[in-house]
Scaffold this active site. Structure first.
Site, PDB file in Angstrom:
ATOM      1  N   GLY A  61       0.820  -1.205   0.000  1.00 17.14           N
ATOM      2  CA  GLY A  61       0.000   0.000   0.000  1.00 17.14           C
ATOM      3  C   GLY A  61       0.854   1.254   0.000  1.00 17.14           C
ATOM      4  O   GLY A  61       1.882   1.321   0.672  1.00 17.14           O
ATOM      5  N   ARG A  67       0.695  -5.483  -5.869  1.00 22.38           N
ATOM      6  CA  ARG A  67       0.933  -6.738  -5.161  1.00 22.38           C
ATOM      7  C   ARG A  67       1.184  -7.807  -6.203  1.00 22.38           C
ATOM      8  O   ARG A  67       0.624  -7.765  -7.298  1.00 22.38           O
ATOM      9  CB  ARG A  67      -0.258  -7.079  -4.267  1.00 22.38           C
ATOM     10  CG  ARG A  67      -0.571  -5.945  -3.285  1.00 22.38           C
ATOM     11  CD  ARG A  67      -1.583  -6.335  -2.233  1.00 22.38           C
ATOM     12  NE  ARG A  67      -2.016  -5.172  -1.467  1.00 22.38           N
ATOM     13  CZ  ARG A  67      -1.366  -4.651  -0.453  1.00 22.38           C
ATOM     14  NH1 ARG A  67      -0.215  -5.186  -0.059  1.00 22.38           N
ATOM     15  NH2 ARG A  67      -1.828  -3.593   0.197  1.00 22.38           N
ATOM     16  N   ASP A 108       5.139  -4.916   5.954  1.00 17.92           N
ATOM     17  CA  ASP A 108       5.547  -6.270   6.345  1.00 17.92           C
ATOM     18  C   ASP A 108       5.721  -7.209   5.156  1.00 17.92           C
ATOM     19  O   ASP A 108       6.692  -7.960   5.083  1.00 17.92           O
ATOM     20  CB  ASP A 108       4.508  -6.872   7.308  1.00 17.92           C
ATOM     21  CG  ASP A 108       4.729  -6.423   8.741  1.00 17.92           C
ATOM     22  OD1 ASP A 108       5.876  -6.467   9.202  1.00 17.92           O
ATOM     23  OD2 ASP A 108       3.756  -6.027   9.391  1.00 17.92           O
ATOM     24  N   THR A 128       4.371   2.336   5.637  1.00 21.78           N
ATOM     25  CA  THR A 128       2.971   1.929   5.694  1.00 21.78           C
ATOM     26  C   THR A 128       2.250   2.827   6.682  1.00 21.78           C
ATOM     27  O   THR A 128       2.793   3.119   7.756  1.00 21.78           O
ATOM     28  CB  THR A 128       2.798   0.456   6.106  1.00 21.78           C
ATOM     29  OG1 THR A 128       1.421   0.198   6.417  1.00 21.78           O
ATOM     30  CG2 THR A 128       3.628   0.101   7.310  1.00 21.78           C
ATOM     31  N   ASP A 155      -0.143   2.083   8.524  1.00 20.48           N
ATOM     32  CA  ASP A 155      -0.669   1.337   9.671  1.00 20.48           C
ATOM     33  C   ASP A 155       0.233   1.394  10.901  1.00 20.48           C
ATOM     34  O   ASP A 155      -0.230   1.158  12.017  1.00 20.48           O
ATOM     35  CB  ASP A 155      -0.896  -0.132   9.298  1.00 20.48           C
ATOM     36  CG  ASP A 155      -2.075  -0.313   8.361  1.00 20.48           C
ATOM     37  OD1 ASP A 155      -3.041   0.471   8.469  1.00 20.48           O
ATOM     38  OD2 ASP A 155      -2.037  -1.218   7.518  1.00 20.48           O
ATOM     39  N   ASP A 198       2.374  -0.651  12.100  1.00 17.56           N
ATOM     40  CA  ASP A 198       2.303  -1.883  12.895  1.00 17.56           C
ATOM     41  C   ASP A 198       3.396  -2.887  12.539  1.00 17.56           C
ATOM     42  O   ASP A 198       3.317  -4.048  12.931  1.00 17.56           O
ATOM     43  CB  ASP A 198       0.935  -2.546  12.713  1.00 17.56           C
ATOM     44  CG  ASP A 198       0.673  -2.986  11.274  1.00 17.56           C
ATOM     45  OD1 ASP A 198       1.391  -2.529  10.351  1.00 17.56           O
ATOM     46  OD2 ASP A 198      -0.265  -3.779  11.059  1.00 17.56           O
ATOM     47  N   ARG A 202      -7.363  -2.356   8.951  1.00 19.63           N
ATOM     48  CA  ARG A 202      -8.041  -3.649   8.883  1.00 19.63           C
ATOM     49  C   ARG A 202      -7.615  -4.565  10.020  1.00 19.63           C
ATOM     50  O   ARG A 202      -8.422  -5.281  10.611  1.00 19.63           O
ATOM     51  CB  ARG A 202      -7.751  -4.309   7.528  1.00 19.63           C
ATOM     52  CG  ARG A 202      -8.621  -5.511   7.218  1.00 19.63           C
ATOM     53  CD  ARG A 202      -8.432  -5.935   5.781  1.00 19.63           C
ATOM     54  NE  ARG A 202      -8.762  -4.854   4.864  1.00 19.63           N
ATOM     55  CZ  ARG A 202      -8.415  -4.832   3.576  1.00 19.63           C
ATOM     56  NH1 ARG A 202      -7.705  -5.815   3.067  1.00 19.63           N
ATOM     57  NH2 ARG A 202      -8.775  -3.822   2.809  1.00 19.63           N
TER      58      ARG A 202
END
Length: 320
Positions: free
Chosen positions: A12, A73, A104, A126, A128, A130, A172
């Site tokens: 992303g 992707r 990741d 990213t 996120d 995370d 998500r």
């Protein structure tokens, strides 16, 4: 012969990826390396889609969101045959080192190539925030600031009409954006995928707010918990509230990166080139305890970066 470095962006998109790309290209050229850009992430390695990059190739992109190399992707690359094909292509065009900018999944791809003998370095990008192994990923600060700007405008209408506003943010599997946005906007409640959610807790908080004279409120929900529309329906079933719903969606990924993301991306990109020069490079460029450093892939576990539970508790304490 000059060292040849390839760079790609994968997964992303995130604000600040272009700043990291600019840093990688110019830092490598400063060291008299040749640089090629791979289009559309690992798919570009399979499709052999690349072009040489020069200093001016990355001019005027530091403030732009997205990625000039584009991203995609690629399921084919996840197979052993796809990885062998990618390695053969890089060897054929003389690439000795690869820098990957992404999350990741991107790091997993870079790690697979490193285990096959190619020197790789991952720059974490990213929204996120995370990723395992690092306290911060490029794009997170920009995404939170974008969400916060939107929520602050939504609050004006929620106050004027004495309504509850539900704002659905991205996440998500990760609640970091929701948590930081909720803390920064003073939300009454935040729902994140990592923690169980009980409707009774939410309705009781809203009841107490109304009892204290507060007739409007903000609820931040990460998309991985449920949609904003589903939450509104459930809330309507057990209360007399008819909340408004706003889904922020991809605006959180786009737009100009924040000053913090640009600066962090530039520093990470420069260090990535330094580490790529070392024999047997296989590292993540990480932020740990507010320091940017290189961490070997072998030292990084599989666990995602966890939520800041102190911040979660603070939101609950200050939200009344």
């Amino acid at each position: 012969m000059a060292t040849k470095l390839a760079v790609l962006t994968s997964g992303g998109d995130a604000p600040g990826m272009n700043a990291a790309l600019r840093s990688v290209v110019r830092a490598a050229i400063y060291r008299d390396w040749n640089v090629v850009g791979i289009a559309r992430g690992f798919a570009g390695l399979i499709e052999e889609d690349f072009r040489p990059l020069f200093r001016r190739s990355v001019g005027g992109i530091i403030h732009r969101g997205g990625t000039m190399l584009r991203t995609a992707r690629c399921e084919e690359f996840t197979t052993p045959e796809g990885q062998r094909q990618a390695l053969a292509f890089l060897e054929r065009i003389g690439v000795e080192r690869l820098i990957v900018i992404g999350g990741d999944g991107s790091m997993a791809g870079a790690r697979a190539l490193a285990e096959a003998g190619l020197a790789t370095v991952t720059v974490p990008g990213t929204i996120d925030n995370d990723m395992a192994g690092t306290d911060y990923t490029i794009g997170f600060d920009s995404a939170v600031n974008t969400a916060l700007q939107a929520v602050n405008m939504i609050r004006d209408t929620a106050y004027s009409h004495e309504r509850i506003a539900i704002v659905e943010v991205m996440g998500r599997h990760s609640g970091h954006i929701a948590l930081s946005t909720a803390a920064a906007c003073g939300a009454e409640f935040v729902l994140v995928p990592e923690l169980d959610f009980h409707m009774d807790d939410l309705t009781e908080k809203l009841r107490r707010c109304r009892y204290d004279g507060k007739k409007h409120g903000i609820i931040i929900v990460a998309e991985g918990v449920m949609s904003g529309y589903e939450l509104a329906e459930r809330l309507h079933d057990v209360t007399d509230y008819e909340p408004s719903i706003t889904v922020l969606g991809y605006i959180q990924r786009g737009g100009a990166p924040s000053a913090y993301d640009v600066t962090t991306a530039s520093r990470m990109g420069d260090l990535a080139v330094d580490i790529a020069a070392e024999p047997g490079a296989g590292h993540l460029i990480a932020m740990r305890n507010n320091r940017i450093e290189a961490v070997p892939y072998a030292e990084i576990g599989d666990a995602k970066r966890g939520l800041d539970m102190e911040l979660y508790q603070l939101i609950d304490e200050l939200s009344m």
